[in-house]
Design a protein around this motif. Structure first.
Motif, PDB file in Angstrom:
ATOM      1  N   LEU A  93       0.838  -1.190   0.000  1.00  0.00           N
ATOM      2  CA  LEU A  93       0.000   0.000   0.000  1.00  0.00           C
ATOM      3  C   LEU A  93       0.881   1.252   0.000  1.00  0.00           C
ATOM      4  O   LEU A  93       2.043   1.202   0.396  1.00  0.00           O
ATOM      5  N   THR A  94       0.286   2.345  -0.428  1.00  0.00           N
ATOM      6  CA  THR A  94       0.983   3.626  -0.444  1.00  0.00           C
ATOM      7  C   THR A  94       0.171   4.620   0.373  1.00  0.00           C
ATOM      8  O   THR A  94      -1.057   4.651   0.260  1.00  0.00           O
ATOM      9  N   ILE A  95       0.860   5.426   1.191  1.00  0.00           N
ATOM     10  CA  ILE A  95       0.172   6.510   1.908  1.00  0.00           C
ATOM     11  C   ILE A  95       0.402   7.804   1.143  1.00  0.00           C
ATOM     12  O   ILE A  95       1.542   8.102   0.752  1.00  0.00           O
ATOM     13  N   ILE A  96      -0.671   8.533   0.926  1.00  0.00           N
ATOM     14  CA  ILE A  96      -0.540   9.838   0.261  1.00  0.00           C
ATOM     15  C   ILE A  96      -0.923  10.907   1.282  1.00  0.00           C
ATOM     16  O   ILE A  96      -2.032  10.860   1.839  1.00  0.00           O
ATOM     17  N   ASP A  97      -0.015  11.823   1.545  1.00  0.00           N
ATOM     18  CA  ASP A  97      -0.318  12.924   2.465  1.00  0.00           C
ATOM     19  C   ASP A  97      -0.599  14.178   1.648  1.00  0.00           C
ATOM     20  O   ASP A  97       0.215  14.585   0.809  1.00  0.00           O
ATOM     21  N   VAL A  98      -1.765  14.741   1.886  1.00  0.00           N
ATOM     22  CA  VAL A  98      -2.174  15.949   1.161  1.00  0.00           C
ATOM     23  C   VAL A  98      -2.264  17.071   2.201  1.00  0.00           C
ATOM     24  O   VAL A  98      -3.086  17.004   3.116  1.00  0.00           O
ATOM     25  N   VAL A  99      -1.406  18.073   2.089  1.00  0.00           N
ATOM     26  CA  VAL A  99      -1.384  19.135   3.101  1.00  0.00           C
ATOM     27  C   VAL A  99      -1.807  20.450   2.454  1.00  0.00           C
ATOM     28  O   VAL A  99      -1.192  20.918   1.500  1.00  0.00           O
ATOM     29  N   SER A 144      -1.368  18.029  -6.665  1.00  0.00           N
ATOM     30  CA  SER A 144      -0.434  19.118  -6.366  1.00  0.00           C
ATOM     31  C   SER A 144      -0.987  20.479  -6.829  1.00  0.00           C
ATOM     32  O   SER A 144      -0.479  21.518  -6.441  1.00  0.00           O
ATOM     33  N   ARG A 145      -2.039  20.433  -7.643  1.00  0.00           N
ATOM     34  CA  ARG A 145      -2.648  21.714  -8.054  1.00  0.00           C
ATOM     35  C   ARG A 145      -3.466  22.325  -6.927  1.00  0.00           C
ATOM     36  O   ARG A 145      -3.758  23.506  -6.950  1.00  0.00           O
ATOM     37  N   ILE A 146      -3.883  21.483  -5.943  1.00  0.00           N
ATOM     38  CA  ILE A 146      -4.690  22.064  -4.860  1.00  0.00           C
ATOM     39  C   ILE A 146      -4.002  21.968  -3.495  1.00  0.00           C
ATOM     40  O   ILE A 146      -4.523  22.473  -2.516  1.00  0.00           O
ATOM     41  N   ALA A 147      -2.844  21.299  -3.419  1.00  0.00           N
ATOM     42  CA  ALA A 147      -2.199  21.152  -2.108  1.00  0.00           C
ATOM     43  C   ALA A 147      -0.773  20.655  -2.276  1.00  0.00           C
ATOM     44  O   ALA A 147      -0.360  20.302  -3.374  1.00  0.00           O
ATOM     45  N   ASP A 148      -0.062  20.621  -1.145  1.00  0.00           N
ATOM     46  CA  ASP A 148       1.257  19.974  -1.168  1.00  0.00           C
ATOM     47  C   ASP A 148       1.040  18.477  -1.010  1.00  0.00           C
ATOM     48  O   ASP A 148       0.255  18.052  -0.173  1.00  0.00           O
ATOM     49  N   VAL A 149       1.746  17.704  -1.809  1.00  0.00           N
ATOM     50  CA  VAL A 149       1.499  16.260  -1.802  1.00  0.00           C
ATOM     51  C   VAL A 149       2.805  15.505  -1.642  1.00  0.00           C
ATOM     52  O   VAL A 149       3.811  15.873  -2.251  1.00  0.00           O
ATOM     53  N   LYS A 150       2.779  14.475  -0.816  1.00  0.00           N
ATOM     54  CA  LYS A 150       3.889  13.518  -0.887  1.00  0.00           C
ATOM     55  C   LYS A 150       3.331  12.112  -0.677  1.00  0.00           C
ATOM     56  O   LYS A 150       2.293  11.941  -0.028  1.00  0.00           O
ATOM     57  N   TYR A 151       3.988  11.156  -1.290  1.00  0.00           N
ATOM     58  CA  TYR A 151       3.519   9.789  -1.096  1.00  0.00           C
ATOM     59  C   TYR A 151       4.676   8.845  -0.825  1.00  0.00           C
ATOM     60  O   TYR A 151       5.809   9.087  -1.230  1.00  0.00           O
ATOM     61  N   GLU A 152       4.348   7.781  -0.115  1.00  0.00           N
ATOM     62  CA  GLU A 152       5.379   6.849   0.356  1.00  0.00           C
ATOM     63  C   GLU A 152       4.834   5.429   0.248  1.00  0.00           C
ATOM     64  O   GLU A 152       3.746   5.155   0.777  1.00  0.00           O
ATOM     65  N   GLY A 153       5.573   4.561  -0.411  1.00  0.00           N
ATOM     66  CA  GLY A 153       5.100   3.183  -0.612  1.00  0.00           C
ATOM     67  C   GLY A 153       5.575   2.223   0.470  1.00  0.00           C
ATOM     68  O   GLY A 153       6.048   2.645   1.530  1.00  0.00           O
ATOM     69  N   GLN A 154       5.418   0.921   0.170  1.00  0.00           N
ATOM     70  CA  GLN A 154       5.834  -0.161   1.087  1.00  0.00           C
ATOM     71  C   GLN A 154       5.220  -0.046   2.475  1.00  0.00           C
ATOM     72  O   GLN A 154       5.879  -0.188   3.483  1.00  0.00           O
ATOM     73  N   LYS A 155       3.936   0.261   2.473  1.00  0.00           N
ATOM     74  CA  LYS A 155       3.202   0.304   3.733  1.00  0.00           C
ATOM     75  C   LYS A 155       2.257  -0.904   3.775  1.00  0.00           C
ATOM     76  O   LYS A 155       1.938  -1.504   2.740  1.00  0.00           O
TER      77      LYS A 155
END
Ligand code: ADP
Ligand code: ASP
Ligand code: MG
Length: 472
Positions: free
Chosen positions: A321-327, A380-391
């Motif tokens: 799974l991947t976690i996507i953080d939208v700030v 990324s057009r509406i927020a800062d985004v980062k994602y991280e896999g291997q969850k």
């Protein structure tokens, strides 16, 4: 007379010995006065190999694709030879197998020329797995005292046209079961069909998604008002957790539809999540049984499970799974903000598993997918985004956690060495889920298992089996 649908997974039909065991199990049901309808998967790993062949062909690797197909051809040819003694029947089957592989090779060659693998072509290619296994098994039954009659599943399982994850159409399936399967049952035959595959209204081959043979079993069981749907696999039933992770997992004797659905959805591979739906609608019990150990009672999935002293029935694990953080530093959760985030996932047809929100951020989890860069780009057009896999997602399920105090504290105490990224307690109130690193899965599951299944309720869990192993 009582109709039962018996679905056998890939390992239950992996070779001639397994198919012979399967025939014995079906014969046993017939002798007990039941009328079985048999649904089979492709022989184990065949679907993966067909997908690998499709992938190779679509990259232009014609030789590689044909080599995979050639190995599959030999495997089916050898299994047929080991199964059938009657030379005329064997010659007829071998002939048919050759023709099927010739047709498959044609498709692979075409694909290697056009270099574009569409979902529709992918479904056509993988469908060979269940088409071949079901036809071969139906014939093998005849030599083992079971009056098998092959049914092409594509004439029964009518679906829409969403290739690779087609939605079955209940009404037409019921009509086709009445037309194509019921007369065989009435004539004392045992219909044998492939799981996983279907066709749309114009007859084009579709599939129900990976692991979909369980779903076929339940669809046929629901359509024909079966007395029970039996899912035959390679473990003794639904276990308290994946026995590959925790060898002292216990068999769960009885579990509710709601709990089983939650488990399947959150990663317990033993059952396809959609399997439960047709059974629930008609209140048909589903049994999960072991084809290598058919005497074992397995797990019974029923509408209302008895009260259980232990809060949880099972710990499911879903990896990759991947976690996507939208700030959203500026927009601060304004009206319509969450909708705009979900619209992006919707646009990319990407299902979201788990969501957690705070004042300024939203974290979501999705299956690892190659759509991620495009999704992140849109976000990324509406927020800062980062994602991280291997969850990985750990999901603890049990109806008896409702209203119990102190469970969360016990869960987190058991996992104090593990870094937990997201936590959710579903609205159904029967699961607690959290995201951790994939590398922590083994440790987390074993600690949780020790904490919650130390003193299991013998009415619900197969405690005798644990005692027997300890005594050995
Ligand atoms: P089949 O080919 O028969 O459909 P699957 O491989 O799809 O079989 O599912 C059976 C496997 O599911 C088991 O071998 C086991 O490793 C895995 N599994 C994961 N979670 C569980 C669980 N809670 N209980 C039993 N099996 C589980
Ligand atoms: N053969 C298919 C798969 O491997 C369907 C199934 O076995 O349930 O996904
Ligand atoms: Mg399966």
């Amino acid at each position: 007379m009582s109709l039962v649908v018996m679905k056998f997974g890939g390992t239950s039909v992996e070779d001639a010995a397994a198919i012979t065991r399967t025939a014995g199990i079906v014969a046993g049901r017939v002798d007990a006065g039941k009328r079985p309808v048999v649904v089979v998967s492709a022989m184990s790993k065949v679907t993966d190999q067909l997908l690998a062949a499709a992938g190779a062909a679509s990259r232009g690797d014609r030789t590689g694709a044909l080599a995979i197909s050639s190995r599959l051809r030999s495997r089916h040819r050898d299994t047929a030879a080991a199964l059938l003694k009657d030379t005329a029947a064997l010659a007829e089957l071998q002939n048919w197998i050759e023709k099927e592989f010739d047709a498959l090779d044609e498709v692979l060659r075409g694909l290697a020329a056009i270099l574009e693998l569409t979902p529709r072509i992918s479904d056509l290619i993988v469908s060979y797995g269940e088409r071949l296994s079901s036809a071969m098994i139906a014939r093998a039954f005849a030599e083992r005292g079971v009056n098998g009659a092959h049914v092409d599943a594509r004439e029964v399982i009518v679906t829409d046209s969403q290739y690779q994850k087609a939605i079955p159409q209940d009404g037409p399936i019921e009509a086709r079961c009445a037309e194509k399967i019921q007369p065989l049952v009435d004539a004392g035959k045992v219909p044998v069909m492939g799981g996983f595959i279907g066709s749309n209204e114009t007859g084009i081959t579709t599939t129900l998604g990976r692991g979909g043979s369980d779903f076929t079993g339940a669809l046929v069981g629901g359509a024909m008002n079966a007395e029970a749907i039996e899912i035959w696999t390679d473990v003794n039933g639904i276990m308290t957790t994946d026995p590959r992770i925790c060898p002292d997992a216990l068999r769960v004797k009885v579990i509710s539809f709601e709990e089983a659905a939650e488990l399947a959805y959150f990663g317990a591979k033993v059952l396809h999540p959609a399997t439960i739906l047709p059974a629930v609608r008609k209140n048909i019990p589903v049994l999960v049984l072991n084809s290598r150990n058919p005497q074992n009672e397995g797990t019974r999935i029923i509408a209302i499970a008895p009260h259980c002293r232990s809060p949880f029935k099972c710990i499911a694990v879903k990896k990759k799974l991947t976690i996507i953080d939208v700030v959203a530093s500026r927009m601060l959760m304004t009206h319509g903000y969450l909708k705009s985030i979900f619209d992006i996932f919707d646009k990319h047809q990407c299902p979201v598993d788990m969501v957690s929100t705070s004042e300024v951020s939203v974290s979501l989890t999705v299956d690892a997918t190659d759509k991620l860069p495009a999704i992140a780009d849109d976000l990324s057009r509406i927020a800062d985004v980062k994602y991280e896999g291997q969850k990985a997602l750990i999901c603890m399920v049990g109806e008896d956690i409702r209203g119990q105090n102190g469970i969360a504290a016990q869960v987190f105490a058991a996992m104090r060495h593990v870094n937990v990224r997201m936590i959710s307690q579903g609205a159904s109130e029967i699961n607690m889920s959290f995201m951790i690193e994939e590398s922590d899965v083994e440790e987390a599951v074993r600690s949780l298992h020790t904490c919650f299944f130390q003193n299991p309720d013998p009415a619900v869990f197969d405690v005798e089996a644990r005692q027997a192993t300890v005594a050995q």
